[in-house]
Design an enzyme around this catalytic site. Structure first.
Site, PDB file in Angstrom:
ATOM      1  CB  SER A 120       4.800  -0.108   3.089  1.00 51.13           C
ATOM      2  OG  SER A 120       4.087  -0.594   4.250  1.00 51.13           O
ATOM      3  CG  ASP A 338       4.902  -8.669   4.440  1.00 52.49           C
ATOM      4  OD1 ASP A 338       3.811  -8.483   5.207  1.00 52.49           O
ATOM      5  OD2 ASP A 338       5.427  -8.083   3.602  1.00 52.49           O
ATOM      6  CG  HIS A 341       3.829  -5.070   2.885  1.00 51.53           C
ATOM      7  ND1 HIS A 341       4.505  -5.176   4.029  1.00 51.53           N
ATOM      8  CD2 HIS A 341       3.643  -3.703   2.996  1.00 51.53           C
ATOM      9  CE1 HIS A 341       4.802  -4.413   4.789  1.00 51.53           C
ATOM     10  NE2 HIS A 341       4.162  -3.290   4.150  1.00 51.53           N
TER      11      HIS A 341
END
Length: 361
Positions: A120, A338, A341
């Site tokens: 990702s 998160d 990311h």
């Protein structure tokens, strides 16, 4: 460096630390690894040593005008109230980083195929580059296949995304799902590209329900688990052999994206905060208090063994300084916090500026 198959974690960690010391020592004496020499020849300076500075001309695009951003990276849309994290530019110490020019990029790579291969974080960078180019040619005809490709039809340039978190294969055997450290059958899909940008590490640390395999295969041996740095080294070494055996350097440019850091431990940057939540700006200076993650040394070691030219986008330290650039709680796809990311627009745009600089300088 040779890792013993069932070495204790502490031994592996020690080996990695020694390895990193060797890398740092050689770099300090002007020798460096194969990858360091190539980087210096390609740019005339170290693009990856520098600091972050406020720049009112940033960001390079608006998230609301880019059709390629997944909800997990669209921090502004999902409520992030502060905007200053968008206003920082990377400033190398010894040269100027060229401003990204999407039209120039399309003209240089007209009719070419560019593929991001990895997890990702590759997706993060792929969507970023798609948005950066789109902002330069907003009226260009595009064909978008979510999670797979963006084609700029007027220029014949296609950006592909190939999702494979470990680079090596996960296969089905009688015992269940097996992470095969010596197999890259997926590599058949990477051939015939003009540019390949690889990335891996994020998933090697996953355990429990988030781990997508049941066993690890190393040659004829099958293991229930293995020290993850050891496994990463073995898997990445298989990838290195694949590059040497399958890539024609006269036709294909190869990059390794580098290790993207996380910010789940505030003590790493001398903060009383638990993680990245609420961070509003980058760290000042040029170094990260906790130093590089262990995987960084593994990447450098493996890259030094590759015969074909592979350019390391050495993004680790400059990304470590950006503890403010994660989605945190402002993600449309992730519950919780998160700190792995990155928001778009944001830090991956700088990764792509560095890719652009490496391609043109």
């Amino acid at each position: 460096m040779a890792f013993r198959l069932q070495a204790l974690s502490c031994l592996v960690a020690l080996q990695v630390l020694v390895l990193f010391s060797d890398e740092a020592s050689s770099a300090g004496h002007g020798h460096g690894t194969r990858i360091s020499r190539q980087r210096k020849q390609a740019t005339g300076c170290n693009l990856f040593q520098g600091n972050w500075a406020f720049d009112a001309s940033y960001p390079l695009y608006d998230s609301s005008s880019c059709p390629f951003i997944d909800p997990e990276f669209d921090c502004i849309k999902y409520g992030r109230p502060d905007k200053q994290f968008l206003k920082y530019a990377w400033k190398p110490d010894s040269c100027d980083l060229p401003r990204f020019d999407g039209l120039d990029f399309l003209r240089r790579w007209k009719g070419k195929k560019i593929m991001f291969v990895g997890d990702s974080l590759s997706l993060n960078m792929w969507e970023s580059l798609s948005c950066m180019i789109h902002a330069s040619v907003p009226n260009a005809k595009t064909t978008f296949k979510k999670g797979y490709s963006v084609n700029f039809q007027d220029y014949g340039v296609t950006l592909f995304m190939f999702r494979t978190p470990y680079l090596v294969d996960i296969v089905r055997e009688n015992v269940g799902r097996v992470l095969n450290l010596g197999s890259i059958n997926a590599g058949n899909s990477w051939k015939d590209m003009d540019v390949l940008i690889f990335n891996s590490w994020h998933w090697w640390t996953h355990t429990g329900k988030s781990q997508p395999w049941d066993y690890v295969r190393d040659g004829t041996n099958l293991y229930k688990d293995m020290d993850r740095l050891t496994a990463f080294y073995k898997g990445l070494s298989t990838w290195a052999k694949w590059v040497d055996s399958n890539v024609d350097p006269s036709k294909t440019r190869v990059f390794f994206q580098g290790i993207s850091p996380t910010h789940y431990q505030g003590q790493e940057w001398n903060s009383p905060k638990k993680n990245c939540y609420g961070e509003l700006g980058p760290l000042s200076g040029t170094t990260y208090p906790a130093g590089p993650p262990p995987a960084y040394a593994v990447v450098n070691k493996v890259l030094s063994t590759i015969k074909n030219p592979v350019y390391l986008l050495d993004i680790t330290t400059l990304s470590q300084l950006r503890k403010d650039a994660h989605p945190s709680t402002y993600s449309g796809d992730h519950s919780g916090n998160d700190c792995s990311h990155w928001c778009l627009p944001g830090l991956p745009d700088t990764w792509n500026q560095l890719l652009y600089a490496a391609l043109i300088m």
